[in-house]
Design an enzyme around this catalytic site. Structure first.
Site, PDB file in Angstrom:
ATOM      1  N   ASP A  28       1.217  -0.999   0.092  1.00  0.00           N
ATOM      2  CA  ASP A  28       0.222  -0.176  -0.444  1.00  0.00           C
ATOM      3  C   ASP A  28       1.154   1.714   0.448  1.00  0.00           C
ATOM      4  O   ASP A  28       2.148   0.773  -0.079  1.00  0.00           O
ATOM      5  CB  ASP A  28      -1.390   0.188   1.362  1.00  0.00           C
ATOM      6  CG  ASP A  28      -2.509   0.470   0.755  1.00  0.00           C
ATOM      7  OD1 ASP A  28      -2.353   1.337   0.206  1.00  0.00           O
ATOM      8  OD2 ASP A  28      -3.372   1.116   1.839  1.00  0.00           O
ATOM      9  N   LYS A  29       0.258   2.589  -0.774  1.00  0.00           N
ATOM     10  CA  LYS A  29       0.656   3.755  -0.250  1.00  0.00           C
ATOM     11  C   LYS A  29       0.089   4.699   0.702  1.00  0.00           C
ATOM     12  O   LYS A  29      -0.985   4.398   0.586  1.00  0.00           O
ATOM     13  CB  LYS A  29       0.918   4.352  -1.493  1.00  0.00           C
ATOM     14  CG  LYS A  29       1.124   5.639  -1.976  1.00  0.00           C
ATOM     15  CD  LYS A  29       0.300   5.965  -2.461  1.00  0.00           C
ATOM     16  CE  LYS A  29       0.408   7.818  -2.843  1.00  0.00           C
ATOM     17  NZ  LYS A  29      -0.530   8.278  -3.149  1.00  0.00           N
ATOM     18  N   HIS A  30       0.933   5.858   1.323  1.00  0.00           N
ATOM     19  CA  HIS A  30      -0.350   6.990   1.739  1.00  0.00           C
ATOM     20  C   HIS A  30       0.778   8.263   1.392  1.00  0.00           C
ATOM     21  O   HIS A  30       1.968   7.920   1.381  1.00  0.00           O
ATOM     22  CB  HIS A  30      -0.373   6.587   3.433  1.00  0.00           C
ATOM     23  CG  HIS A  30      -1.235   7.713   3.707  1.00  0.00           C
ATOM     24  ND1 HIS A  30      -2.340   7.769   3.651  1.00  0.00           N
ATOM     25  CD2 HIS A  30      -0.192   9.057   4.413  1.00  0.00           C
ATOM     26  CE1 HIS A  30      -2.513   8.823   4.474  1.00  0.00           C
ATOM     27  NE2 HIS A  30      -1.235   9.808   4.928  1.00  0.00           N
ATOM     28  N   SER A  31       0.152   9.257   0.480  1.00  0.00           N
ATOM     29  CA  SER A  31       0.605  10.499   0.998  1.00  0.00           C
ATOM     30  C   SER A  31      -0.101  11.097   1.723  1.00  0.00           C
ATOM     31  O   SER A  31      -1.385  10.942   2.206  1.00  0.00           O
ATOM     32  CB  SER A  31      -0.113  11.220  -0.782  1.00  0.00           C
ATOM     33  OG  SER A  31       0.671  11.949  -1.074  1.00  0.00           O
ATOM     34  N   THR A  84      -7.919  11.188  -2.752  1.00  0.00           N
ATOM     35  CA  THR A  84      -8.544  10.284  -3.302  1.00  0.00           C
ATOM     36  C   THR A  84     -10.305  10.116  -3.892  1.00  0.00           C
ATOM     37  O   THR A  84     -10.296   9.439  -4.678  1.00  0.00           O
ATOM     38  CB  THR A  84      -7.562   9.385  -3.031  1.00  0.00           C
ATOM     39  OG1 THR A  84      -6.209   9.735  -3.157  1.00  0.00           O
ATOM     40  CG2 THR A  84      -7.141   7.982  -3.733  1.00  0.00           C
ATOM     41  N   ARG A 122     -10.212  16.052  18.019  1.00  0.00           N
ATOM     42  CA  ARG A 122      -8.941  16.511  17.241  1.00  0.00           C
ATOM     43  C   ARG A 122      -9.243  18.284  16.573  1.00  0.00           C
ATOM     44  O   ARG A 122      -8.505  18.971  16.323  1.00  0.00           O
ATOM     45  CB  ARG A 122      -8.103  15.880  16.552  1.00  0.00           C
ATOM     46  CG  ARG A 122      -7.460  15.083  17.066  1.00  0.00           C
ATOM     47  CD  ARG A 122      -6.415  14.507  16.274  1.00  0.00           C
ATOM     48  NE  ARG A 122      -5.513  14.859  15.438  1.00  0.00           N
ATOM     49  CZ  ARG A 122      -5.351  13.858  14.469  1.00  0.00           C
ATOM     50  NH1 ARG A 122      -5.806  13.203  14.025  1.00  0.00           N
ATOM     51  NH2 ARG A 122      -4.060  14.258  13.672  1.00  0.00           N
ATOM     52  N   SER A 159      -3.214   8.470  13.534  1.00  0.00           N
ATOM     53  CA  SER A 159      -4.637   8.473  12.477  1.00  0.00           C
ATOM     54  C   SER A 159      -4.138   8.130  11.430  1.00  0.00           C
ATOM     55  O   SER A 159      -5.029   7.058  10.956  1.00  0.00           O
ATOM     56  CB  SER A 159      -5.059   9.926  12.307  1.00  0.00           C
ATOM     57  OG  SER A 159      -5.740   9.989  11.415  1.00  0.00           O
ATOM     58  N   LYS A 215      -5.347   3.042  10.284  1.00  0.00           N
ATOM     59  CA  LYS A 215      -5.664   2.956   9.182  1.00  0.00           C
ATOM     60  C   LYS A 215      -5.273   1.721   8.152  1.00  0.00           C
ATOM     61  O   LYS A 215      -5.502   1.383   7.688  1.00  0.00           O
ATOM     62  CB  LYS A 215      -6.781   3.792   8.237  1.00  0.00           C
ATOM     63  CG  LYS A 215      -7.648   4.888   9.501  1.00  0.00           C
ATOM     64  CD  LYS A 215      -8.352   5.870   8.851  1.00  0.00           C
ATOM     65  CE  LYS A 215      -7.192   7.197   8.101  1.00  0.00           C
ATOM     66  NZ  LYS A 215      -7.408   8.371   9.824  1.00  0.00           N
ATOM     67  N   LYS A 216      -4.235   2.469   7.799  1.00  0.00           N
ATOM     68  CA  LYS A 216      -3.487   1.597   6.875  1.00  0.00           C
ATOM     69  C   LYS A 216      -3.048   0.558   7.076  1.00  0.00           C
ATOM     70  O   LYS A 216      -2.851  -0.947   6.226  1.00  0.00           O
ATOM     71  CB  LYS A 216      -2.118   2.219   6.167  1.00  0.00           C
ATOM     72  CG  LYS A 216      -2.569   3.269   5.583  1.00  0.00           C
ATOM     73  CD  LYS A 216      -2.721   3.231   3.830  1.00  0.00           C
ATOM     74  CE  LYS A 216      -3.181   4.528   3.519  1.00  0.00           C
ATOM     75  NZ  LYS A 216      -3.705   3.622   2.004  1.00  0.00           N
TER      76      LYS A 216
END
Length: 310
Positions: A79-82, A119, A167, A182, A186-187
């Site tokens: 997976d990827k996260h930005s 996204t 928050r 956070s 999730k990831k």
């Protein structure tokens, strides 16, 4: 256990135990922790900070507050996260490009924050597309197509969903510890074997300075690796948009152009750099350079466009 005692420990500059953080996350998910206590917890973390063991424990506790996905697929799951920025539609190329090269990518994504779409917002600009699907359907799509881009169900990291809303109204969004927990709760709930992070820096990003971007990248990488997920971060420029046109529908059109034009562009360049790292982690490339070349070839050939369509 008692929420007040945990908050008091933080307020004094102490570090809650793993068991205390697990209890607190469960209390966020089931309502046993009140909004006032959640707000006090967020402020105490924001002001006093968490050391790395407590940051990892909070991340895993928030992940485990809901469902954790499990995979039985004939290839690596990654997976990827930005961290997000203006015109950042890389995920729409990256997921099908990796799938075309033999990596499974069940990407649980988010919506826009602040001045730019997320996204999911971009995917839903395509007529007829829905991103809220069941976990069973996510498994079917990922197994059949090799990738999926979907929203989190209510059972994915519910502690984070609750704390995130708190928050937002308590001026604690910028806490490095809470950002880390956070994102990764999730990831990691999607159980990837490896993760690549795109930490944006510049005028169009959340992190404005190199010092801030490095601190976030280090926090994310150390926490995810400590949780057992191979993780690498790139710090990339967001002083100008990646896409040439901005807006959810326009950025999807940019993605379609990149997938079908057969020529290099900034979107393909950054997609290849991030994806190449994951191909190396998967053992499908000797190094990141070879991985990036494989992704670039797949994108320029037009094969990834078909995968995206599926």
């Amino acid at each position: 256990m008692d929420a007040r005692a945990i908050i008091a420990t933080l307020r004094r500059g102490g570090q809650p135990s793993e068991a205390e953080l697990s209890w607190f996350a469960e209390g966020l998910a089931n309502g046993e922790v009140s909004d006032a206590q959640a707000g006090a917890f967020a402020m105490a973390v924001c002001l006093q900070g968490l050391e790395q063991p407590a940051r990892r424990a909070l991340t895993l506790a928030m992940r485990d507050s809901g469902d954790v996905l499990h995979w039985d697929l004939p290839g690596p799951v990654m997976d990827k996260h930005s961290t997000g920025g203006v015109g950042d539609c890389v995920s729409l190329l990256l997921a099908p490009a990796l799938a075309e090269c033999g990596v499974y990518v069940p990407m649980i994504s988010g919506r826009g924050l602040g001045h730019t779409g997320g996204t999911l917002d971009k995917m839903e600009a395509i007529p007829g597309v829905t991103t809220q699907i069941s976990q069973q359907r996510l498994h079917r799509i990922t197994a059949k197509v090799g990738c999926a881009i979907v929203g989190a169900t209510g059972r994915i990291a519910p502690a984070d969903k609750r704390l995130y809303a708190i928050r937002d109204v308590t001026a604690t969004v910028e806490s490095l510890d809470l950002i880390t927990a956070s994102i990764l709760s999730k990831k990691l709930a999607a159980s990837p074997e490896a993760l690549v992070l795109d930490v944006k820096i510049g005028s169009g990003a959340f992190m404005k300075t190199l010092e801030e971007a490095r601190a976030l990248a280090r926090s994310l990488v150390d926490t995810a690796n400590g949780a057992g997920c191979q993780t690498t971060a790139l710090i990339t420029d967001m002083n100008q948009p990646i896409a040439r046109a901005l807006g959810n529908g326009l950025e999807v059109a940019e993605v379609m152009q990149a997938l079908t034009a057969g020529k290099p562009c900034p979107l393909i360049e950054i997609t290849a750099a991030l994806s190449g790292i994951l191909l190396t982690h998967a053992g499908l490339a000797r190094d990141d350079t070879e991985g990036a070349e494989r992704i670039t070839e797949a994108l320029l050939s037009g094969r990834v466009a078909s995968r995206f369509g599926r």
